[in-house]
Design an enzyme around this catalytic site. Structure first.
Site, PDB file in Angstrom:
ATOM      1  N   TRP A 172       0.834  -1.207   0.000  1.00  0.00           N
ATOM      2  CA  TRP A 172       0.000   0.000   0.000  1.00  0.00           C
ATOM      3  C   TRP A 172       0.865   1.252   0.000  1.00  0.00           C
ATOM      4  CZ3 TRP A 172      -2.024  -3.032   4.612  1.00  0.00           C
ATOM      5  CH2 TRP A 172      -2.994  -3.957   4.223  1.00  0.00           C
ATOM      6  N   GLU A 200       2.325 -13.149  12.186  1.00  0.00           N
ATOM      7  CA  GLU A 200       1.375 -13.435  13.260  1.00  0.00           C
ATOM      8  C   GLU A 200       0.387 -14.530  12.902  1.00  0.00           C
ATOM      9  OE1 GLU A 200      -0.512  -9.810  14.412  1.00  0.00           O
ATOM     10  OE2 GLU A 200       1.179  -9.149  15.603  1.00  0.00           O
ATOM     11  N   TYR A 260       0.832  -4.994  22.435  1.00  0.00           N
ATOM     12  CA  TYR A 260       0.253  -3.652  22.307  1.00  0.00           C
ATOM     13  C   TYR A 260      -0.133  -3.213  23.708  1.00  0.00           C
ATOM     14  CZ  TYR A 260       0.736  -3.665  17.378  1.00  0.00           C
ATOM     15  OH  TYR A 260       1.301  -3.661  16.118  1.00  0.00           O
ATOM     16  N   GLU A 283       7.430  -6.574  16.697  1.00  0.00           N
ATOM     17  CA  GLU A 283       6.356  -5.590  16.545  1.00  0.00           C
ATOM     18  C   GLU A 283       5.717  -5.288  17.885  1.00  0.00           C
ATOM     19  OE1 GLU A 283       3.459  -6.395  13.460  1.00  0.00           O
ATOM     20  OE2 GLU A 283       1.883  -5.551  14.699  1.00  0.00           O
ATOM     21  N   TRP A 309       5.417  -0.347  15.648  1.00  0.00           N
ATOM     22  CA  TRP A 309       4.462  -0.234  14.535  1.00  0.00           C
ATOM     23  C   TRP A 309       3.741   1.103  14.645  1.00  0.00           C
ATOM     24  CZ3 TRP A 309       3.349  -3.386  10.454  1.00  0.00           C
ATOM     25  CH2 TRP A 309       2.170  -3.117   9.755  1.00  0.00           C
ATOM     26  N   LYS A 358      -1.066   7.120   8.635  1.00  0.00           N
ATOM     27  CA  LYS A 358      -2.418   6.577   8.607  1.00  0.00           C
ATOM     28  C   LYS A 358      -3.184   7.050   9.846  1.00  0.00           C
ATOM     29  CE  LYS A 358      -4.885   2.155   8.311  1.00  0.00           C
ATOM     30  NZ  LYS A 358      -4.745   0.683   8.314  1.00  0.00           N
ATOM     31  N   GLU A 365      -4.557   6.275  12.529  1.00  0.00           N
ATOM     32  CA  GLU A 365      -4.774   5.371  13.644  1.00  0.00           C
ATOM     33  C   GLU A 365      -3.732   5.638  14.719  1.00  0.00           C
ATOM     34  OE1 GLU A 365      -4.588   1.486  11.957  1.00  0.00           O
ATOM     35  OE2 GLU A 365      -2.409   1.481  11.754  1.00  0.00           O
TER      36      GLU A 365
END
Length: 949
Positions: free
Chosen positions: A372, A480, A548, A574, A608, A613, A615
């Site tokens: 992308w 993952e 995360y 990550e 990450w 973007k 987010e």
């Protein structure tokens, strides 16, 4: 009469039931009071003495409570949903350094460690701790230990006097989400019902409704007083945690059940009479909660729980300029080819070390999916050079998505081109790079890397062959995977996949670091010990864990500790500081805990994701359109700010500097341009060839010969031979120790031979994870041979180990991983290793004339040289943080035999600290100071002191 009496009793019972079912106005959560039982102290009566943890490097003291029968087994705990709540009064501490933390801990019959959140301990302070036993992770069905631990990560033999105000087990309690454990004071030190007068400070909330499922909210705060304020907490009251809660851009928001709503934190200044619109927005399903009127909870205050102390506040200046860094001063120029080796002080597992055998930690930036534009647009030299020069990044990860319009679904040509661009840029910049085969489950799919194995074979065969002579390339075998066991004997598991891919890479002649994903979005790293690839002869293989911070807490950290105990090498390819889907709220405090764990075990990591973007996980705001570098503070999101603060602080320690401002480069270049000296040796050349004028004078290696490092100018050794008194790279020197005269990496190794341990391919990671470390240089083993001590699979944590809480992991998915560059030749590493056990030091490459490999050489007219051992002193901690009025001691970890401290000299910040002749530092006021420890041998070391309020 009996009938009348019976009717009366029935009527009373019905009436009681009706009354008991009524809801008290304003309290929709009224329920029956939970039963509670007092706990008694069995061991650890006051006072306690801190002692060295026999299973770790910290200093600890423990209070052990009795284990009541009603919570003695796993089945009883799961049935009753109990919570432990302990309130202690700390009466005195003999040497209060301000670094002691307290926590509730439990251990089952096999000593599996679980713990609550921690609280700061200080003399005169009352602390309340709580822990929901439902969060325990069990390896045995009995609860063996329950208590409170005091812990300090530095040397501390203090005596702690305490009183138990209350210690209870509360049965059937459903209020386990309270951030403060039910106390009237939350973890940020404020009363739960704290509120500023609306006439002094007010909050405006603007709602943008999209549909019945989703609205977005922005906030403005007005200061009606005559004085400027900063560090403001605003609250939007809600009846519960909103569904689908997300945050965007740089806004910091957490849901706090005790406070009763969303806390929005603004760290900047609001002038007298001024109104500030807080950057960013939050979104959620509006019908999921009822909302009250927003208010300011406090000003000039601490961040709320879930936020780090510097969240949203950039501590370093960003100039937007790049620097002309000579290649020997770049990360790869300094540290060369990486490999795995066991190092004392970092647990049982092998860790990443550089070509001199010194522990080294990679701090990575991960691209988004390079199929992308939000991914491939940022894979270029200018952007990567900005990361290297101003962000503290030394490794770049390229996320090569396998599906989702990726490599196997029409984007191969574009992605191949992007990988080539990224590797070439990393080669020229002297950065490490990960080529990530980004297996990623999304949209309800469960991606098993075996389903695209034929593509993976060709992918790794191609790039392992192309980059086999590159010192900086790392391969990540799968990102993952989910619903795929590490090993089940089926031949369709992760072990089988990783073994095959690792075999292909080694057969192609590459001995690069390999990283394997693990099951459940690369969380089940502890499962690898059942069948690690080292048992099949593979070397230089690591296994992934992804986290995360707003989703994954102590239960995943427990898996990391368990894996390290079982000698499983780990790479966190990550992570993010938000929720696992890349959006939602931030939890920088938990992210800091993760990084501290990685530092203690020398685990490398990559964040990450490097893009704009919209987010929470993105480094850049959506308003930033720059893709070629030149980033400044206004471009950074909360993730970007946290990353710069964290990575640059680690870089400062690595370089032994005390700089928080990027120096203006003497020769600045535009993003993407490189100065004459910055090109990596062999750049723009074919693999194995040496590049133009960048080759070290005197080197004469041919392709395939020991060209990983070029010969030292003037050396008379033949290619592949080692000059002088040499020590084999990878020797098991202790962290921070100099390995004497080091052998030139690459000596006595034929092309294609592997010099390290290879990682088990196929471990699963969440999208965006990075993997990989490079192989041990100079080893003389053939591909597939194992050259390190292997761990005993299945080993479990020992009693007293500081494991982690066992909160249920949040499964989530996220896009993107990054790939890496390689080069064919590079200068010989001549700088001495630095010695900080907690960090991965980056030694200065500039050395005085005549200094080689940690020794001083005095050349004589006879052509002979006399050597003398270099003087040294190394500190246990190069940076010490303490609060105003508290004390800490500068501890010397290693010094020359018989050497003693001559004096402690304050180089900077005399007004912030005081120091005694014995090296005890006391904080006077908030600020930063630097102390130079000078030994009688004239060896010296610097220690940075950060004094907080």
């Amino acid at each position: 009469m009996k009938k009348i009496r019976k009717n009366i009793v029935t009527w009373l019972m019905v009436t009681a039931m009706i009354v008991s079912s009524l809801v008290v106005p304003g309290d929709p959560t009224v329920r029956a009071a939970a039963a509670s039982y007092d706990l008694s102290v069995e061991e650890g009566a006051s006072p306690l003495t801190m002692v060295r943890n026999q299973w770790g490097d910290d200093y600890i003291a423990e209070i052990l409570f009795n284990v009541p029968d009603m919570i003695a087994t796993q089945s009883k705990v799961q049935k009753e949903n109990p919570k432990i709540e302990v309130t202690l009064k700390v009466n005195s501490i003999s040497n209060d350094t301000g670094n002691i933390r307290a926590m509730i801990f439990t251990q089952d019959g096999l000593y599996n460690w679980n713990q609550s959140g921690t609280a700061d301990v200080a003399a005169g302070r009352e602390i309340t701790l709580s822990y929901a036993l439902s969060e325990m992770e069990w390896t045995d069905s009995s609860l063996a230990k329950l208590g409170v631990r005091f812990a300090d990560s530095t040397f501390n033999t203090s005596s702690i006097s305490y009183s138990v105000v209350s210690a209870k087990v509360i049965m059937g309690d459903s209020d386990n989400g309270s951030s403060s454990g039910g106390s009237a004071t939350t973890d940020d030190g404020l009363a739960a019902d704290a509120r500023e007068r609306e006439s002094d400070y007010s909050v405006d909330v603007n709602e943008t409704v999209y549909d019945q499922w989703y609205s977005e909210f922005t906030f403005s705060i007005t200061n009606h007083t005559s004085s400027a304020v900063s560090k403001v907490q605003a609250v939007l009251p809600t009846s519960g945690e909103p569904e689908n809660l997300q945050s965007f851009e740089s806004i910091n928001v957490v849901y706090n059940k005790t406070v009763g709503g969303l806390i929005v934190y603004y760290s900047g200044e609001i002038g007298a009479g001024a109104t500030v619109k807080i950057g960013g927005k939050i979104g959620f399903k509006p019908s999921s909660v009822s909302m009250g009127k927003a208010y300011v909870r406090a000003v000039n205050c601490n961040p709320p729980k879930g936020e780090g102390t510097s969240a949203g506040e950039l501590l370093y200046e960003m100039t937007g300029q790049t620097k002309d860094i000579p290649y020997p001063e770049t990360p790869v120029g300094k540290h060369g080819k990486l490999h795995l080796q066991k190092v004392d002080g970092y647990g049982n597992a092998p860790v990443i070390v550089d070509e001199n055998g010194n522990p080294y930690q990679l701090r990575g930036a991960s691209s988004h999916g390079i199929q992308w534009d939000v991914g491939y647009n940022y894979v270029n030299k200018g952007a990567m050079q900005s990361l290297r020069d101003e962000w503290g990044v030394n490794m770049f990860r390229m996320a090569c998505y396998v599906t989702q319009g990726g490599y196997t679904e029409g984007a191969q040509s574009r992605m191949d081109k992007t990988i080539e661009t990224g590797v070439q840029a990393a080669q020229e910049l002297g950065m490490y790079v990960i080529v990530d085969w980004h297996v990623h489950s999304a949209y309800g799919s469960t991606e098993n890397p075996n389903t695209t194995k034929s593509w993976a074979r060709e992918f790794f065969k191609k790039y392992a062959t192309e980059y086999k002579d590159y010192d900086n390339v790392i391969f990540e075998l799968c990102n993952e995977p989910v619903n795929t066991q590490w090993y089940d004997g089926s031949g369709n598991d992760l072990y089988s996949y990783c073994k095959e891919m690792a075999g292909i890479i080694r057969e192609c002649g590459s001995n690069a670091l390999i990283v394997c994903g693990t099951n459940t979005w690369s969380q089940d790293v502890d499962e690898v010990a059942k069948k690690p690839l080292k048992d099949d002869g593979f070397k230089n293989v690591l296994y992934t864990v992804h986290f995360y911070a707003a989703t994954h807490y102590d239960s995943i950290r427990a898996k990391v500790r368990k894996a390290v105990e079982a000698e499983t090498p780990i790479f966190a390819t990550e992570f993010g500081i938000c929720k696992a889907d890349g959006s939602g709220v931030y939890d920088t405090a938990n992210a800091d805990e993760w990084i501290a764990l990685f530092d203690s075990l020398n685990i490398s990591y990559a964040c990450w994701s490097f893009c704009n973007k919209g987010e929470s996980a993105s480094y850049l705001k959506t308003s930033c359109s720059k893709t070629q570098g030149g980033y400044v503070e206004e471009d950074l999101s909360t993730t970007g700010i946290w990353l710069v603060n964290t990575y640059r602080a680690h870089q400062d320690i690595e370089n032994n500097t005390d700089m928080k401002v990027t120096p203006n480069p003497e020769n600045s270049a535009k993003p993407g341009e490189s100065g004459g000296a910055t090109a990596a040796p062999g750049s723009s050349t074919k693999p194995g060839e040496s590049g133009g004028n960048t080759e070290t004078p005197g080197s004469s290696t041919k392709p395939g010969e020991s060209g990983g490092n070029t010969a030292t100018p003037g050396s008379s050794t033949k290619p592949g031979e080692s000059g002088g008194n040499t020590e084999k790279p990878g020797s098991s020197t202790k962290p921070g120790e100099s390995g004497g005269n080091t052998e030139t990496p690459g000596s006595s190794m034929k092309p294609g031979e592997s010099g390290g341990n290879t990682a088990t391919p196929g471990s699963s990671m969440k999208p965006g994870e990075t993997g990989g470390n490079t192989a041990t240089p100079g080893s003389s083993m053939k591909p597939g041979e194992s050259g390190e001590n292997t761990a005993t699979p299945g080993s479990s944590t020992k009693p007293g180990e500081t494991g982690a809480n066992t909160a249920a992991p949040g499964n989530s998915v996220k896009p993107g991983t990054s790939a890496g560059p390689s080069y064919s030749a590079k200068p010989v590493q001549t700088n001495p290793p630095a010695g900080n056990i907690q960090q991965s030091p980056a030694p200065s490459s500039a050395k005085p004339a005549g200094e080689e490999n940690g020794q001083i050489t005095d050349s004589t007219g006879t052509g002979q040289s006399n050597t003398k051992k270099k003087k040294y002193v190394r500190l246990k901690k190069k940076t010490i943080k303490l609060r105003r009025g508290k004390k800490a001691k500068i501890v010397i970890k290693k010094k020359m035999p018989g050497d003693k401290v001559k004096k402690y000299k304050i180089l900077k910040g005399k007004k912030y600290i005081r120091i005694t002749k014995k090296g005890v530092v006391k904080g006077r006021r908030k600020g930063v100071a630097v102390i130079k420890v000078i030994m009688k041998s004239k060896a010296s070391a610097k220690c940075k002191i950060i004094v907080k309020k």
